[in-house]
Design an enzyme around this catalytic site. Structure first.
Site, PDB file in Angstrom:
ATOM      1  N   GLU A   1      -3.603   3.633   1.877  1.00  9.83           N
ATOM      2  CA  GLU A   1      -4.726   3.466   0.940  1.00  9.83           C
ATOM      3  C   GLU A   1      -5.817   3.625   1.644  1.00  9.83           C
ATOM      4  O   GLU A   1      -6.970   4.046   1.122  1.00  9.83           O
ATOM      5  CB  GLU A   1      -4.550   1.823   0.781  1.00  9.83           C
TER       6      GLU A   1
ATOM      7  N   HIS B   1       1.937  -8.847  -4.809  1.00  9.17           N
ATOM      8  CA  HIS B   1       1.768  -8.176  -6.220  1.00  9.17           C
ATOM      9  C   HIS B   1       0.918  -8.707  -7.375  1.00  9.17           C
ATOM     10  O   HIS B   1       1.089  -8.291  -8.571  1.00  9.17           O
ATOM     11  CB  HIS B   1       3.161  -7.507  -6.774  1.00  9.17           C
TER      12      HIS B   1
END
Length: 337
Positions: free
Chosen positions: A60, A129
């Site tokens: 990321e 998540h």
């Protein structure tokens, strides 16, 4: 106009932006060949080629860092972080580099990147998540933060974000991705079985950032919400009979102060709803803004309805975030004071 889910509307926004401007590039983990974990970018690589839509390593910080370089070079990257929970390794790149590039270069460089992230719970994704990290970004000067609640807004706001010369955090509520949803599974509450499908324009029609939308007009109390919580607030108003005015903020920064103040001055009451944890959540900032600007119009204390101050509880997620009962209790309490 066409009926679309939010996923289809977001895909359409990418498509028309890439067709209009060849500086727009799309990339991230699995967004190319596979089309993204939620299929938002499906078909874009086939249509525009691997130089315009491509996959990135599971890194990321690297994804955001390269986007910043591309933006400084003159491109307009639209990057996907697979889940908002995965963005933390890239926080330094976002807040120390992307957010400050215009200022630290005295305006010689801008950073027109869009960082898309699925956010929030409701899909049983567990604690890694399901998070709602919007407050991290609204705290960082130089970033804009957007949370759409319906397909039409998703497309229009994403087009505006791509046009923007500065970095935009674009948070997409996963519970609204695929059309009809029921917040209580099989509970037969008609008002809560909303259909986040919408008439979406076929063309290129950006929705300006920084402008809220009044989803339900009312005179008793103002409800400030965004994303999935807009539907929760509407359902609570319908179930309780409280004549609530529901404002969909759409953009957290820049914030539409004018619409908020006008509504609270009219109703004299305010309830704030968000899915993230309560302490230091964005609702605290909204509460301060309402207090500072509407103090002499308030007839009752401002109330926040939020997620718990705990790590995201996978087994209890439907109790964790606000539902119509909790918001309804807040509406009734606000009216009693």
């Amino acid at each position: 106009m066409a009926q679309m889910t939010m996923i289809e509307a977001l895909r359409d926004a990418h498509d028309v932006a890439m067709e209009k401007d060849d500086r727009v590039v799309v990339y991230g983990e699995d967004v190319g060949y596979f089309g993204g974990v939620f299929r938002v970018t499906a078909g874009l690589q086939k249509k525009y080629g691997k130089s315009r839509c491509f996959d990135a390593p599971i890194n990321e910080a690297g994804i955001v860092g390269t986007a910043i370089g591309m933006a400084a070079y003159g491109l307009r990257p639209v990057i996907e972080i697979q889940f908002a929970d995965y963005v933390y390794p890239a926080i330094d790149q976002i807040v120390s580099e992307a957010a400050r590039l215009r200022h630290r270069s005295a305006g010689d460089f801008t950073c027109p990147i869009v960082i898309r992230m699925p956010t929030g719970g409701g899909i049983f994704g567990g604690q890694t998540h399901s998070q709602s990290p919007e407050a991290f970004f609204t705290h960082s000067s130089g970033l804009k933060t957007v949370v759409p609640s319906n397909p039409s807004d998703a497309k229009g706001l994403l087009l505006a974000a791509i046009e923007d010369p500065d970095p935009v955090i674009f948070l997409e509520p996963k519970r609204l991705y695929n059309g009809p949803f029921d917040g209580y599974h099989d509970r037969p509450v008609t008002s809560w079985k909303k259909h986040p499908l919408g008439d979406v324009s076929d063309g290129y029609e950006p929705i300006p950032l920084g402008k809220a939308a009044i989803r339900r007009e009312g005179s008793d109390v103002t409800v400030l919400a965004y994303g999935t919580m807009v539907y929760v607030a509407e359902a609570a108003a319908e179930e309780t009979g409280v004549d609530a005015e529901v404002i969909d903020l759409r953009t957290l920064l820049p914030l539409d102060l004018e619409t908020i103040v006008a509504s609270v001055e009219k109703t004299g009451r305010c309830v704030i709803v968000h899915e993230a944890t309560k302490t230091s959540g964005f609702g605290a900032e909204l509460m301060s803004i309402v207090q500072e600007n509407c103090f002499y119009h308030l007839e009752a204390p401002i109330i926040r309805v939020t997620g718990w101050d705990t790590p995201y509880p996978h087994a209890q997620e439907w109790n964790y975030f606000p539902g119509p009962e909790r918001v309804g209790e807040a509406l009734k309490k606000c009216m009693e004071d």
